[in-house]
Design a protein around this motif. Sequence first.
Motif, short mmCIF file in Angstrom:
data_model
loop_
_atom_site.label_atom_id
_atom_site.label_comp_id
_atom_site.label_asym_id
_atom_site.label_seq_id
_atom_site.Cartn_x
_atom_site.Cartn_y
_atom_site.Cartn_z
N MET A 183 -24.84 77.75 -9.55
CA MET A 183 -24.90 77.42 -8.14
C MET A 183 -23.52 77.59 -7.52
N THR A 184 -23.49 78.09 -6.33
CA THR A 184 -22.25 78.28 -5.60
C THR A 184 -21.74 76.93 -5.10
N ASP A 185 -20.44 76.72 -5.20
CA ASP A 185 -19.87 75.48 -4.68
C ASP A 185 -19.93 75.50 -3.17
N LEU A 186 -20.34 74.38 -2.60
CA LEU A 186 -20.40 74.27 -1.15
C LEU A 186 -19.04 73.86 -0.62
N PRO A 187 -18.69 74.31 0.59
CA PRO A 187 -17.41 73.90 1.17
C PRO A 187 -17.45 72.42 1.54
N THR A 229 -34.67 82.36 12.55
CA THR A 229 -35.19 82.57 11.20
C THR A 229 -35.49 81.29 10.46
N GLY A 230 -34.94 80.18 10.90
CA GLY A 230 -35.07 78.94 10.15
C GLY A 230 -34.10 78.95 8.98
N GLY A 231 -33.98 77.86 8.32
CA GLY A 231 -33.03 77.78 7.22
C GLY A 231 -33.64 77.13 6.01
N VAL A 232 -32.95 77.27 4.89
CA VAL A 232 -33.36 76.68 3.63
C VAL A 232 -32.26 75.71 3.22
N SER A 233 -32.63 74.48 2.91
CA SER A 233 -31.65 73.50 2.50
C SER A 233 -31.05 73.92 1.16
N ILE A 234 -29.72 73.93 1.08
CA ILE A 234 -29.08 74.32 -0.18
C ILE A 234 -28.22 73.21 -0.75
N GLY A 235 -28.28 72.04 -0.16
CA GLY A 235 -27.55 70.93 -0.73
C GLY A 235 -26.82 70.11 0.32
N ARG A 236 -25.86 69.36 -0.18
CA ARG A 236 -25.12 68.44 0.67
C ARG A 236 -23.63 68.74 0.56
N ALA A 237 -23.02 69.02 1.68
CA ALA A 237 -21.58 69.23 1.72
C ALA A 237 -20.93 67.84 1.84
N GLY A 261 -11.20 58.74 5.57
CA GLY A 261 -10.96 57.32 5.33
C GLY A 261 -12.19 56.70 4.70
N VAL A 262 -12.73 55.68 5.32
CA VAL A 262 -13.93 55.01 4.79
C VAL A 262 -15.21 55.61 5.35
N HIS A 263 -15.11 56.59 6.22
CA HIS A 263 -16.29 57.18 6.87
C HIS A 263 -16.83 58.34 6.04
N ASP A 264 -18.13 58.28 5.75
CA ASP A 264 -18.80 59.36 5.02
C ASP A 264 -19.23 60.42 6.02
N LEU A 265 -18.68 61.62 5.91
CA LEU A 265 -19.00 62.72 6.82
C LEU A 265 -19.89 63.76 6.16
N SER A 266 -20.48 63.43 5.01
CA SER A 266 -21.32 64.37 4.28
C SER A 266 -22.52 64.78 5.13
N ALA A 267 -22.98 66.02 4.95
CA ALA A 267 -24.10 66.53 5.73
C ALA A 267 -24.92 67.49 4.89
N GLU A 268 -26.24 67.51 5.14
CA GLU A 268 -27.10 68.50 4.49
C GLU A 268 -26.81 69.84 5.15
N VAL A 269 -26.64 70.88 4.33
CA VAL A 269 -26.33 72.21 4.87
C VAL A 269 -27.46 73.19 4.54
N PHE A 270 -27.55 74.22 5.35
CA PHE A 270 -28.65 75.18 5.26
C PHE A 270 -28.12 76.60 5.14
N THR A 306 -30.14 76.73 -5.98
CA THR A 306 -31.28 75.84 -6.14
C THR A 306 -31.76 75.47 -4.75
N GLN A 307 -33.06 75.63 -4.50
CA GLN A 307 -33.58 75.38 -3.17
C GLN A 307 -34.58 74.24 -3.20
N THR A 308 -34.47 73.34 -2.24
CA THR A 308 -35.41 72.26 -2.04
C THR A 308 -36.05 72.50 -0.68
N PRO A 309 -37.39 72.56 -0.63
CA PRO A 309 -38.02 72.80 0.67
C PRO A 309 -37.75 71.64 1.63
N ALA A 310 -37.67 71.96 2.89
CA ALA A 310 -37.49 70.93 3.90
C ALA A 310 -38.69 70.01 3.90
N LEU A 311 -38.52 68.80 4.42
CA LEU A 311 -39.57 67.79 4.39
C LEU A 311 -40.87 68.32 5.01
#
Length: 91
Positions: A1-5, A30-38, A43-52, A66-71
Amino acid sequence: MTDLPAATALPWAQYAGWACVLCGASLATTGGVSIGRAEGRSGVHDLSAEVFACPPLSGCGPSRLTQTPALYQRAGQTPPPGGDVHNRRKT
């Protein structure tokens, strides 16, 4: 799997899920495919986001990830036409 930025290094369109995180192309038509979480923190703030990424057949390259279908794309029951999505009784 490619490392996400890191999430903090992404442009707003990629962070918000509007653009492919691998090539930067718009996902509006085209829509997107979820590829994980960046992951990212400030500081104490979590800025993580699901990326497509672009769909697998677009040539962008997410087919190797690795692909997980959207909900909304996951298998499951859908209500019949004109039916309700909840189970309250109609009176």
